[in-house]
Design a protein around this motif. Structure first.
Motif, PDB file in Angstrom:
ATOM      1  N   SER A 232      99.996 135.922 -24.202  1.00 50.13           N
ATOM      2  CA  SER A 232      98.709 136.114 -25.010  1.00 50.13           C
ATOM      3  C   SER A 232      97.446 136.007 -25.013  1.00 50.13           C
ATOM      4  O   SER A 232      96.796 136.195 -25.548  1.00 50.13           O
ATOM      5  N   SER A 233      97.756 137.063 -23.406  1.00 46.18           N
ATOM      6  CA  SER A 233      96.213 137.814 -23.047  1.00 46.18           C
ATOM      7  C   SER A 233      95.658 139.079 -24.038  1.00 46.18           C
ATOM      8  O   SER A 233      94.826 138.957 -24.360  1.00 46.18           O
ATOM      9  N   ILE A 234      96.292 139.502 -24.556  1.00 46.45           N
ATOM     10  CA  ILE A 234      95.921 140.922 -25.661  1.00 46.45           C
ATOM     11  C   ILE A 234      95.194 140.105 -27.121  1.00 46.45           C
ATOM     12  O   ILE A 234      96.595 139.476 -27.806  1.00 46.45           O
ATOM     13  N   GLN A 235      94.220 140.602 -26.812  1.00 42.19           N
ATOM     14  CA  GLN A 235      93.346 140.309 -28.128  1.00 42.19           C
ATOM     15  C   GLN A 235      93.905 141.742 -29.155  1.00 42.19           C
ATOM     16  O   GLN A 235      93.771 141.245 -30.449  1.00 42.19           O
ATOM     17  N   HIS A 236      93.351 142.876 -28.490  1.00 46.79           N
ATOM     18  CA  HIS A 236      93.784 144.303 -29.249  1.00 46.79           C
ATOM     19  C   HIS A 236      94.174 145.095 -28.823  1.00 46.79           C
ATOM     20  O   HIS A 236      93.873 145.264 -27.907  1.00 46.79           O
ATOM     21  N   ILE A 237      95.202 145.852 -29.559  1.00 54.17           N
ATOM     22  CA  ILE A 237      95.586 147.068 -29.264  1.00 54.17           C
ATOM     23  C   ILE A 237      95.170 148.403 -30.276  1.00 54.17           C
ATOM     24  O   ILE A 237      95.431 148.339 -31.298  1.00 54.17           O
ATOM     25  N   GLU A 238      94.638 149.264 -29.353  1.00 53.55           N
ATOM     26  CA  GLU A 238      94.108 150.266 -30.404  1.00 53.55           C
ATOM     27  C   GLU A 238      94.737 151.534 -29.812  1.00 53.55           C
ATOM     28  O   GLU A 238      94.534 152.093 -28.474  1.00 53.55           O
ATOM     29  N   VAL A 239      95.175 152.115 -30.939  1.00 54.63           N
ATOM     30  CA  VAL A 239      95.773 153.646 -30.231  1.00 54.63           C
ATOM     31  C   VAL A 239      94.816 154.419 -30.727  1.00 54.63           C
ATOM     32  O   VAL A 239      94.097 155.141 -31.512  1.00 54.63           O
ATOM     33  N   VAL A 240      94.462 154.770 -29.282  1.00 60.16           N
ATOM     34  CA  VAL A 240      93.834 156.141 -29.268  1.00 60.16           C
ATOM     35  C   VAL A 240      94.092 157.686 -29.748  1.00 60.16           C
ATOM     36  O   VAL A 240      92.754 158.354 -30.164  1.00 60.16           O
ATOM     37  N   ASP A 241      95.090 158.207 -29.065  1.00 58.10           N
ATOM     38  CA  ASP A 241      95.394 159.444 -29.567  1.00 58.10           C
ATOM     39  C   ASP A 241      97.093 159.186 -28.878  1.00 58.10           C
ATOM     40  O   ASP A 241      97.027 158.227 -28.820  1.00 58.10           O
ATOM     41  N   PRO A 242      97.618 160.211 -29.874  1.00 57.23           N
ATOM     42  CA  PRO A 242      99.652 159.132 -29.725  1.00 57.23           C
ATOM     43  C   PRO A 242      99.924 159.467 -28.120  1.00 57.23           C
ATOM     44  O   PRO A 242     101.182 159.403 -28.159  1.00 57.23           O
ATOM     45  N   LEU A 243      98.984 159.925 -27.139  1.00 53.84           N
ATOM     46  CA  LEU A 243      99.797 159.868 -25.817  1.00 53.84           C
ATOM     47  C   LEU A 243      98.552 158.092 -25.194  1.00 53.84           C
ATOM     48  O   LEU A 243      98.804 158.459 -23.985  1.00 53.84           O
ATOM     49  N   THR A 248      92.639 145.336 -25.330  1.00 56.53           N
ATOM     50  CA  THR A 248      91.465 145.105 -24.911  1.00 56.53           C
ATOM     51  C   THR A 248      91.811 143.543 -24.587  1.00 56.53           C
ATOM     52  O   THR A 248      92.907 142.524 -25.739  1.00 56.53           O
ATOM     53  N   LEU A 249      91.833 142.456 -23.572  1.00 50.89           N
ATOM     54  CA  LEU A 249      92.892 141.564 -23.267  1.00 50.89           C
ATOM     55  C   LEU A 249      91.312 139.433 -23.793  1.00 50.89           C
ATOM     56  O   LEU A 249      90.409 140.299 -24.046  1.00 50.89           O
ATOM     57  N   HIS A 250      91.598 138.637 -24.274  1.00 53.42           N
ATOM     58  CA  HIS A 250      90.898 137.747 -24.192  1.00 53.42           C
ATOM     59  C   HIS A 250      90.163 137.476 -22.891  1.00 53.42           C
ATOM     60  O   HIS A 250      89.431 136.839 -23.114  1.00 53.42           O
ATOM     61  N   LYS A 251      91.082 137.452 -21.891  1.00 53.48           N
ATOM     62  CA  LYS A 251      90.281 137.571 -20.719  1.00 53.48           C
ATOM     63  C   LYS A 251      91.215 138.215 -19.516  1.00 53.48           C
ATOM     64  O   LYS A 251      92.168 139.058 -19.865  1.00 53.48           O
ATOM     65  N   PRO A 252      90.553 138.009 -18.671  1.00 52.09           N
ATOM     66  CA  PRO A 252      90.759 139.126 -16.780  1.00 52.09           C
ATOM     67  C   PRO A 252      91.763 138.533 -16.347  1.00 52.09           C
ATOM     68  O   PRO A 252      92.719 137.308 -16.536  1.00 52.09           O
ATOM     69  N   ASN A 253      93.373 139.587 -16.671  1.00 50.36           N
ATOM     70  CA  ASN A 253      94.399 139.843 -16.271  1.00 50.36           C
ATOM     71  C   ASN A 253      94.895 140.737 -15.496  1.00 50.36           C
ATOM     72  O   ASN A 253      95.178 141.570 -15.539  1.00 50.36           O
ATOM     73  N   PHE A 254      94.707 140.129 -13.085  1.00 52.15           N
ATOM     74  CA  PHE A 254      94.533 141.285 -12.947  1.00 52.15           C
ATOM     75  C   PHE A 254      96.419 141.560 -12.812  1.00 52.15           C
ATOM     76  O   PHE A 254      96.781 142.515 -11.255  1.00 52.15           O
ATOM     77  N   MET A 255      96.874 140.641 -13.366  1.00 57.30           N
ATOM     78  CA  MET A 255      98.933 141.181 -13.094  1.00 57.30           C
ATOM     79  C   MET A 255      99.321 141.513 -14.580  1.00 57.30           C
ATOM     80  O   MET A 255     100.260 141.728 -14.591  1.00 57.30           O
ATOM     81  N   PHE A 256      98.194 142.268 -15.157  1.00 50.95           N
ATOM     82  CA  PHE A 256      98.849 142.491 -16.226  1.00 50.95           C
ATOM     83  C   PHE A 256      99.581 144.428 -16.399  1.00 50.95           C
ATOM     84  O   PHE A 256     100.343 143.810 -17.461  1.00 50.95           O
ATOM     85  N   PRO A 257      99.713 144.419 -15.501  1.00 48.91           N
ATOM     86  CA  PRO A 257     100.452 145.976 -15.603  1.00 48.91           C
ATOM     87  C   PRO A 257     101.874 144.984 -14.721  1.00 48.91           C
ATOM     88  O   PRO A 257     102.962 145.722 -14.975  1.00 48.91           O
ATOM     89  N   ASP A 258     101.831 144.223 -13.996  1.00 50.22           N
ATOM     90  CA  ASP A 258     103.184 143.541 -13.403  1.00 50.22           C
ATOM     91  C   ASP A 258     103.862 143.024 -14.433  1.00 50.22           C
ATOM     92  O   ASP A 258     104.960 143.115 -14.651  1.00 50.22           O
ATOM     93  N   LEU A 259     103.023 142.392 -15.081  1.00 50.23           N
ATOM     94  CA  LEU A 259     104.221 142.080 -16.813  1.00 50.23           C
ATOM     95  C   LEU A 259     104.430 143.284 -17.601  1.00 50.23           C
ATOM     96  O   LEU A 259     105.572 142.621 -18.256  1.00 50.23           O
ATOM     97  N   LEU A 260     104.168 144.516 -17.530  1.00 51.59           N
ATOM     98  CA  LEU A 260     104.269 144.987 -18.587  1.00 51.59           C
ATOM     99  C   LEU A 260     105.192 146.095 -17.799  1.00 51.59           C
ATOM    100  O   LEU A 260     106.031 146.375 -17.951  1.00 51.59           O
TER     101      LEU A 260
END
Length: 617
Positions: A232-243, A248-260
């Protein structure tokens, strides 16, 4: 119909006739029993004779009957036929044949299946094929990574899918997987992941950033998705290029890579509708068959991190096997001592309360009374089981154990408990809102936990607490909301190697049994606290806060930890790099076979077995 099946069918028509006893009968009567012509019956009898299964002495003359003698026990013929069907991958036919047999013979066939499991090497025209066969008692309900709550399903998902990052338990850090690198801003609100090139899905298409975007938008835009709170911390997802993908998150999340790195963040293709029983991923194995009897994983040769050594994994759906572990091991390793590796299950068995349902379980004094009745010390005194260890919490470790003792001492002081737990339980029960009504306890079915509840029921009767124990299937409990009619729930939570992430998942993923039992207020409070914890940059401080959260749940008597398991895997010495993954199964990405180089070509067998004993069978 195979000739052996004719013999089995005919032999079962005469249960009163012993082996080697004369049976007076005509060819016409036999043909009627097998629903065939007399000509075919004569051919069948000749086959019986050729195989040495029966003797036949025809009698000439009007009204005279011939003599049939069954020479081979029907169980032996059934066993040979059953093994042949299994060895030729005709599981459906094998199970259909077994289901038609009397219970005693059918049970023996199932017990004899043990030698089929483990690793099998077959030499054929296309080279050697190494197959790992694993038995399973509970059918897989879903292999959708965002829905699963069962350890067995999780094991399959981790082999079929990959995540952007993977967790290295030995180093206790996240490492590249589908993403070759990533970075974030100092606040932990902007995260960019750079994908590896040329990664292919099982259906042949190249992985792109759009697939990553699709994967997470599928979760966060679906209010009913049980993973939605986790991400739920994910606010927006942007495809910069195919790779390149940017979050962008609503609030800081330093465990984001752990969740992924969790199985719930497995990347799915955007161009194929996800089939929950036959999903497509990028993992080292792809599903080629999944039905009521068998799930087959075939190695994916184009896997971007290198081809796995084991070619094929078969998960066989079997009836419950009630043999003790010692007997199974003896059958698997009858001629030598296996190698062994001990595995401590992270998580544990606990009792909780259904806060969705009205009842006395909302009263803290009632829950404290149950806590005293479900006393781990006293339960352990009644059990002689080397595989279980008492625990006072789900988080374990040297520092955590110190906190356990402190927490228990404080709780004991606060509630004025003394050595007589039954007397204190009776007092708290009398002070609570309990009025003598019968309460229902759902217990996860299985010998150990049902024994626990039999002991618990006796303790409850001593203090006037009327309970009814109902064993249930956790699959039904999770996917069919089975626990909602019960006041108490006795279950367990299995963590993977990343304990911190597993705890957060237990408190935020909607399909955990613990969270299914909590009401909306507790769910919101747990989610908010976990979000605050993930905003902390330092890992040790995050764990400290998680311990404090568990302390509170234990003090509120919402989690009553009882024990955890220690298990011993046994395996043939030819299996190398046998390491146990988070769900109590061998890590297929590392396992390989060392063949005996001294055998001559004449000594080599077309099929070789390498036994494996996995306790979670």
């Amino acid at each position: 119909m195979d000739i052996s099946e004719h013999y089995i069918q005919l032999r079962l028509k005469f249960p009163q006739i012993r082996d080697n006893q004369e049976l007076y009968i005509t060819v016409g009567e036999l043909a009627e029993l097998l629903c065939c012509t007399m000509r075919n019956m004569n051919l069948i009898i000749n086959k019986f004779k050729e195989n040495g299964w029966a003797s036949w002495r025809p009698q000439r003359g009007r009204g005279k009957k011939s003599i049939l003698i069954f020479c081979k026990p029907v169980a032996d013929v059934a066993s040979e036929r059953f093994d042949h069907l299994l060895n030729t991958n005709r599981m459906d036919d094998a199970y259909e044949m077994a289901s038609s047999l009397p219970p005693q013979i059918r049970g023996q066939l199932i017990h004899n299946l043990q030698h089929q499991f483990g690793l099998r090497s077959n030499e054929g025209g296309g080279g050697r094929v190494d197959t790992l066969r694993i038995p399973q008692n509970t059918p897989f309900r879903t292999l959708d990574p965002t829905q699963t709550a069962m350890w067995g399903e999780g094991f399959i998902i981790t082999e079929v899918f990959d995540r952007l990052v993977r967790y290295n338990a030995e180093r206790e850090q996240c490492e590249p997987s589908l993403a070759i690198a990533w970075e974030s801003d100092r606040e932990g609100k902007e995260w960019t992941f750079h994908l590896n090139k040329g990664i292919t899905f099982h259906h042949g298409r190249i992985l792109e950033a759009e697939d990553v975007k699709f994967t997470f938008e599928r979760i966060i835009f679906d209010p009913a998705n049980p993973c939605r709170t986790l991400f739920s911390s994910i606010q927006h997802i942007e495809v910069v290029d195919p790779l390149t993908i940017h979050f962008t998150l609503h609030k800081p999340n330093f465990m984001f890579p752990d969740l992924l790195s969790s199985l719930y963040a497995s990347i799915v293709p955007r161009d194929v509708e996800l089939d929950p029983l036959h999903p497509i991923g990028t993992g080292p194995y792809r599903i080629t068959r999944h039905d009521a009897n068998l799930l087959v994983l075939e190695v994916f040769p184009a896997y971007f991190r290198g081809r796995s050594y084991i070619d094929r994994v078969e998960v066989w759906q079997l009836p419950q096997i009630d043999l003790p572990e010692s007997v199974i091991k003896q059958r698997l390793f009858s001629d030598h001592e296996p190698r062994a590796v001990e595995h401590e299950i992270q998580g544990g068995v606990f009792m909780t309360f259904n806060m969705q349902k009205d009842g006395p379980q909302h009263d803290l004094r009632f829950r404290q009374a149950v806590r005293l009745l479900m006393n781990p010390d006293e339960l352990m005194n009644t059990r002689v089981d080397p595989d279980i260890r008492q625990t006072d919490r789900l988080i374990r470790g040297q520092e955590q154990q110190k906190r356990i003792r402190t927490s228990v001492e404080q709780a004991t002081s606060q509630t004025g408990l003394d050595k007589s737990s039954l007397r204190q339980a009776a007092s708290l029960l009398e002070q609570s809102s309990y009025k003598g009504q019968q309460l229902r306890v759902w217990v996860e079915e299985g010998e150990k936990m049902e024994l626990d509840m039999a002991w618990f029921a006796e303790r409850c009767a001593l203090v006037g607490l009327d309970i009814s124990i109902v064993p249930g299937n956790p699959v039904h409990a999770v996917y069919h909301n089975e626990i909602q009619s019960y006041e108490m729930v006795y279950t367990g939570e299995l963590f993977d190697e990343h304990v911190m992430r597993s705890l957060i998942t237990m408190y935020m993923f909607g399909n955990t049994l613990f969270l299914l039992a909590m009401n909306d207020d507790w769910r919101t409070e747990l989610a908010n606290e976990c979000e605050r914890i993930m905003m902390i940059e330092q890992s040790s401080l995050r764990m400290e806060r998680l311990i404090q959260l568990e302390d509170r749940l234990i003090e509120e008597s919402l989690i009553l930890p009882v024990y955890y398991f220690k298990e011993e895997h046994a395996y043939d010495a030819s299996l190398r790099n046998y390491k146990i993954a988070g769900y109590g199964l061998p890590d297929l990405r590392q396992l390989w076979i060392r063949r005996n180089p001294v055998l001559s070509n004449a000594e080599k067998q077309p099929e070789t077995g390498f036994s494996v004993y996995i306790p979670l069978w």
